[in-house]
Enzyme design. Sequence first.
Site, PDB file in Angstrom:
ATOM      1  NE  ARG A 126     -59.377 -15.309  -5.617  1.00  0.00           N
ATOM      2  CZ  ARG A 126     -58.902 -16.253  -6.413  1.00  0.00           C
ATOM      3  NH1 ARG A 126     -57.602 -16.440  -6.509  1.00  0.00           N
ATOM      4  NH2 ARG A 126     -59.719 -16.998  -7.113  1.00  0.00           N
ATOM      5  CE  LYS A 148     -64.405   6.058   1.734  1.00  0.00           C
ATOM      6  NZ  LYS A 148     -65.413   7.133   1.842  1.00  0.00           N
ATOM      7  CD  GLU A 190     -62.050  16.832  -2.000  1.00  0.00           C
ATOM      8  OE1 GLU A 190     -62.516  16.889  -0.842  1.00  0.00           O
ATOM      9  OE2 GLU A 190     -62.581  16.170  -2.924  1.00  0.00           O
ATOM     10  CE  LYS A 227     -59.007  10.408   3.004  1.00  0.00           C
ATOM     11  NZ  LYS A 227     -59.356  10.286   1.624  1.00  0.00           N
ATOM     12  CD  GLU A 237     -67.716   6.744   4.651  1.00  0.00           C
ATOM     13  OE1 GLU A 237     -66.707   6.811   3.927  1.00  0.00           O
ATOM     14  OE2 GLU A 237     -68.818   7.180   4.321  1.00  0.00           O
ATOM     15  NE  ARG A 242     -62.279   7.030   4.508  1.00  0.00           N
ATOM     16  CZ  ARG A 242     -61.299   6.363   3.938  1.00  0.00           C
ATOM     17  NH1 ARG A 242     -60.828   5.288   4.544  1.00  0.00           N
ATOM     18  NH2 ARG A 242     -60.793   6.733   2.786  1.00  0.00           N
ATOM     19  CG  ASN A 246     -68.550  11.215   2.615  1.00  0.00           C
ATOM     20  OD1 ASN A 246     -67.564  11.105   1.899  1.00  0.00           O
ATOM     21  ND2 ASN A 246     -69.128  10.173   3.200  1.00  0.00           N
ATOM     22  CG  HIS A 249     -67.540  14.934  -1.049  1.00  0.00           C
ATOM     23  ND1 HIS A 249     -67.006  16.022  -0.397  1.00  0.00           N
ATOM     24  CD2 HIS A 249     -66.529  14.413  -1.784  1.00  0.00           C
ATOM     25  CE1 HIS A 249     -65.718  16.129  -0.721  1.00  0.00           C
ATOM     26  NE2 HIS A 249     -65.407  15.169  -1.559  1.00  0.00           N
ATOM     27  CG  HIS A 253     -70.186  12.665  -5.154  1.00  0.00           C
ATOM     28  ND1 HIS A 253     -69.965  11.677  -4.228  1.00  0.00           N
ATOM     29  CD2 HIS A 253     -68.964  13.101  -5.527  1.00  0.00           C
ATOM     30  CE1 HIS A 253     -68.654  11.532  -4.049  1.00  0.00           C
ATOM     31  NE2 HIS A 253     -68.036  12.386  -4.815  1.00  0.00           N
ATOM     32  CG  HIS A 266     -63.791  15.499  -7.494  1.00  0.00           C
ATOM     33  ND1 HIS A 266     -64.911  14.745  -7.225  1.00  0.00           N
ATOM     34  CD2 HIS A 266     -63.146  15.637  -6.309  1.00  0.00           C
ATOM     35  CE1 HIS A 266     -64.922  14.426  -5.953  1.00  0.00           C
ATOM     36  NE2 HIS A 266     -63.876  14.960  -5.365  1.00  0.00           N
TER      37      HIS A 266
HETATM   38  P1  NAD Z   1     -57.717  14.077 -12.252  1.00  0.00           P
HETATM   39  O1  NAD Z   1     -57.016  12.876 -11.817  1.00  0.00           O
HETATM   40  O2  NAD Z   1     -58.647  13.971 -13.395  1.00  0.00           O
HETATM   41  O3  NAD Z   1     -56.639  15.209 -12.559  1.00  0.00           O
HETATM   42  C1  NAD Z   1     -57.061  16.461 -13.050  1.00  0.00           C
HETATM   43  C2  NAD Z   1     -56.348  16.779 -14.367  1.00  0.00           C
HETATM   44  O4  NAD Z   1     -55.002  17.137 -14.120  1.00  0.00           O
HETATM   45  C3  NAD Z   1     -56.294  15.623 -15.364  1.00  0.00           C
HETATM   46  O5  NAD Z   1     -56.455  16.131 -16.656  1.00  0.00           O
HETATM   47  C4  NAD Z   1     -54.874  15.095 -15.194  1.00  0.00           C
HETATM   48  O6  NAD Z   1     -54.411  14.449 -16.362  1.00  0.00           O
HETATM   49  C5  NAD Z   1     -54.122  16.345 -14.919  1.00  0.00           C
HETATM   50  N1  NAD Z   1     -52.909  16.209 -14.121  1.00  0.00           N
HETATM   51  C6  NAD Z   1     -52.713  15.441 -13.047  1.00  0.00           C
HETATM   52  N2  NAD Z   1     -51.514  15.698 -12.493  1.00  0.00           N
HETATM   53  C7  NAD Z   1     -50.936  16.640 -13.270  1.00  0.00           C
HETATM   54  C8  NAD Z   1     -49.692  17.331 -13.202  1.00  0.00           C
HETATM   55  N3  NAD Z   1     -48.839  17.151 -12.189  1.00  0.00           N
HETATM   56  N4  NAD Z   1     -49.417  18.226 -14.176  1.00  0.00           N
HETATM   57  C9  NAD Z   1     -50.298  18.473 -15.191  1.00  0.00           C
HETATM   58  N5  NAD Z   1     -51.505  17.875 -15.271  1.00  0.00           N
HETATM   59  C10 NAD Z   1     -51.809  16.968 -14.320  1.00  0.00           C
HETATM   60  O7  NAD Z   1     -58.572  14.731 -11.080  1.00  0.00           O
HETATM   61  P2  NAD Z   1     -58.293  14.979  -9.527  1.00  0.00           P
HETATM   62  O8  NAD Z   1     -58.981  16.230  -9.223  1.00  0.00           O
HETATM   63  O9  NAD Z   1     -56.872  14.819  -9.159  1.00  0.00           O
HETATM   64  O10 NAD Z   1     -59.099  13.782  -8.834  1.00  0.00           O
HETATM   65  C11 NAD Z   1     -60.494  13.685  -8.936  1.00  0.00           C
HETATM   66  C12 NAD Z   1     -60.893  12.266  -8.689  1.00  0.00           C
HETATM   67  O11 NAD Z   1     -60.457  11.878  -7.400  1.00  0.00           O
HETATM   68  C13 NAD Z   1     -62.391  12.045  -8.748  1.00  0.00           C
HETATM   69  O12 NAD Z   1     -62.662  10.889  -9.480  1.00  0.00           O
HETATM   70  C14 NAD Z   1     -62.766  11.830  -7.297  1.00  0.00           C
HETATM   71  O13 NAD Z   1     -63.890  11.004  -7.137  1.00  0.00           O
HETATM   72  C15 NAD Z   1     -61.528  11.191  -6.747  1.00  0.00           C
HETATM   73  N6  NAD Z   1     -61.356  11.328  -5.299  1.00  0.00           N
HETATM   74  C16 NAD Z   1     -61.160  10.197  -4.577  1.00  0.00           C
HETATM   75  C17 NAD Z   1     -60.956  10.264  -3.219  1.00  0.00           C
HETATM   76  C18 NAD Z   1     -60.661   9.013  -2.426  1.00  0.00           C
HETATM   77  O14 NAD Z   1     -60.687   9.057  -1.211  1.00  0.00           O
HETATM   78  N7  NAD Z   1     -60.346   7.920  -3.071  1.00  0.00           N
HETATM   79  C19 NAD Z   1     -60.969  11.514  -2.576  1.00  0.00           C
HETATM   80  C20 NAD Z   1     -61.159  12.663  -3.347  1.00  0.00           C
HETATM   81  C21 NAD Z   1     -61.348  12.568  -4.718  1.00  0.00           C
HETATM   82  N1  GLY Z   2     -62.663  11.225   0.374  1.00  0.00           N
HETATM   83  C1  GLY Z   2     -63.491  10.621   1.365  1.00  0.00           C
HETATM   84  C2  GLY Z   2     -62.823   9.505   2.080  1.00  0.00           C
HETATM   85  O1  GLY Z   2     -61.705   9.163   1.805  1.00  0.00           O
HETATM   86  O2  GLY Z   2     -63.420   8.916   2.929  1.00  0.00           O
END
Ligand code: NAD
Ligand code: GLY
Length: 364
Positions: A126, A148, A190, A227, A237, A242, A246, A249, A253, A266
């Site tokens: 939990r 998130k 971003e 942010k 949100e 917030r 988006n 997005h 998406h 992404h």
């Molecule tokens: P990712 O986590 O897939 O990383 C991209 C690639 O880089 C992967 O292959 C990873 O293994 C590699 N990598 C990571 N760090 C590394 C490093 N220091 N050196 C070498 N390789 C490395 O992708 P991302 O772009 O970081 O994140 C995308 C995800 O984040 C999506 O799922 C998206 O929906 C999510 N996201 C969430 C929020 C939120 O608010 N929670 C906001 C934006 C994006």
């Molecule tokens: N990445 C969108 C949010 O955190 O609200």
Amino acid sequence: MSDPIHIPLNLAGGRRSDIHIGDGILGRLPERLAATGGLRKRAALVSDTNVWPLHGERVAETLREAGYEVVPISVPAGEESKSMERATDICRQMLRAGLDRQSFLIALGGGVVGDLAGFAAAIFQRGIPCVQIPTTIVAQVDSSVGGKTGVNTPEGKNLLGAFHQPRLVVADVATLQTLPDREYNEGFAEVIKHAAIRDAALLERIETRGKSRENLVPLIARNVAIKAAVVEEDERETTGIRALLNFGHTIGHGIENAAGYGRLLHGEAISLGLVAAARLSVEFSTLPEADAHRIIAALEAFDLPTRLDASSDREAILKALLRDKKFEEGKVRFVLLRALGDAFVSEDVDLPAIHEAVQTLFGP
Ligand code: NAD
Ligand code: GLY
């Protein structure tokens, strides 16, 4: 070398996320954990198959030397790992290793690991505390901040999840040195989004600095500050503030879902969404066309896609858009810009206009 920067994110009920940005600060992780308070010395360290060999061993070693019991868990790199099955598997590995409610979880990696492991922390017994150590630009400027967490389903992205604020975020720009160029560049989608919605001067800074990997600390910190301020105003949100994050997005998406995970990163899908949203801001609001071009030029400067490949499936994108959670009760709430740095949620953009914007992405 820049001094480390501390940004506290203050939330209702006295809750707080401490965010530290610096160059070479991971060695001091035990100190930061101790200062955070309430964390016992037993943790799962979740990473992916790319990040673990580059940074995971070192972080585990630093923690073990400081007396922590560390349970390493690695997931396959890539968006496909953001699944309920994988979240369950992480929790089961933690249970089998004897971790309990007194433990905490550290997410070390990009946004995929952050969202997935953060979600596992939210549901394990939990909810246990979570610490984020973001290692991509996307994760440092965006996903590690604001709580998130979640996973994807075949119906769409991030449709299962929870708000679970990290107690501590340690963004060490030294980890970005191992990021391949494509993953480095995708993060700027971003960054450009933050500039577009809240800070025109940031866009200028990006335009002047180009792709320089030098002195990233102030750049990341500025994005975190943008942010964090938004999240402080509207953590869940609910007020529409917030939702401004988006920008780009909704269509982004849709494109990401339709492409199938793995084809577009992404940030690359978001880049296309930003182009469409910038054009719609000219059409449905007061954004000068020249400023929409500046956004598009900034994305191009990072080799981000600004046109859809002719082989992209237009119908699949439109279907994915219709399934998107932002189309609640048939109503479209779409983020537009009045000007650079000034975003708002509009209800004027109808589905035909969105379809047209997707079509325009294929070019003339
Ligand atoms: P990712 O986590 O897939 O990383 C991209 C690639 O880089 C992967 O292959 C990873 O293994 C590699 N990598 C990571 N760090 C590394 C490093 N220091 N050196 C070498 N390789 C490395 O992708 P991302 O772009 O970081 O994140 C995308 C995800 O984040 C999506 O799922 C998206 O929906 C999510 N996201 C969430 C929020 C939120 O608010 N929670 C906001 C934006 C994006
Ligand atoms: N990445 C969108 C949010 O955190 O609200």
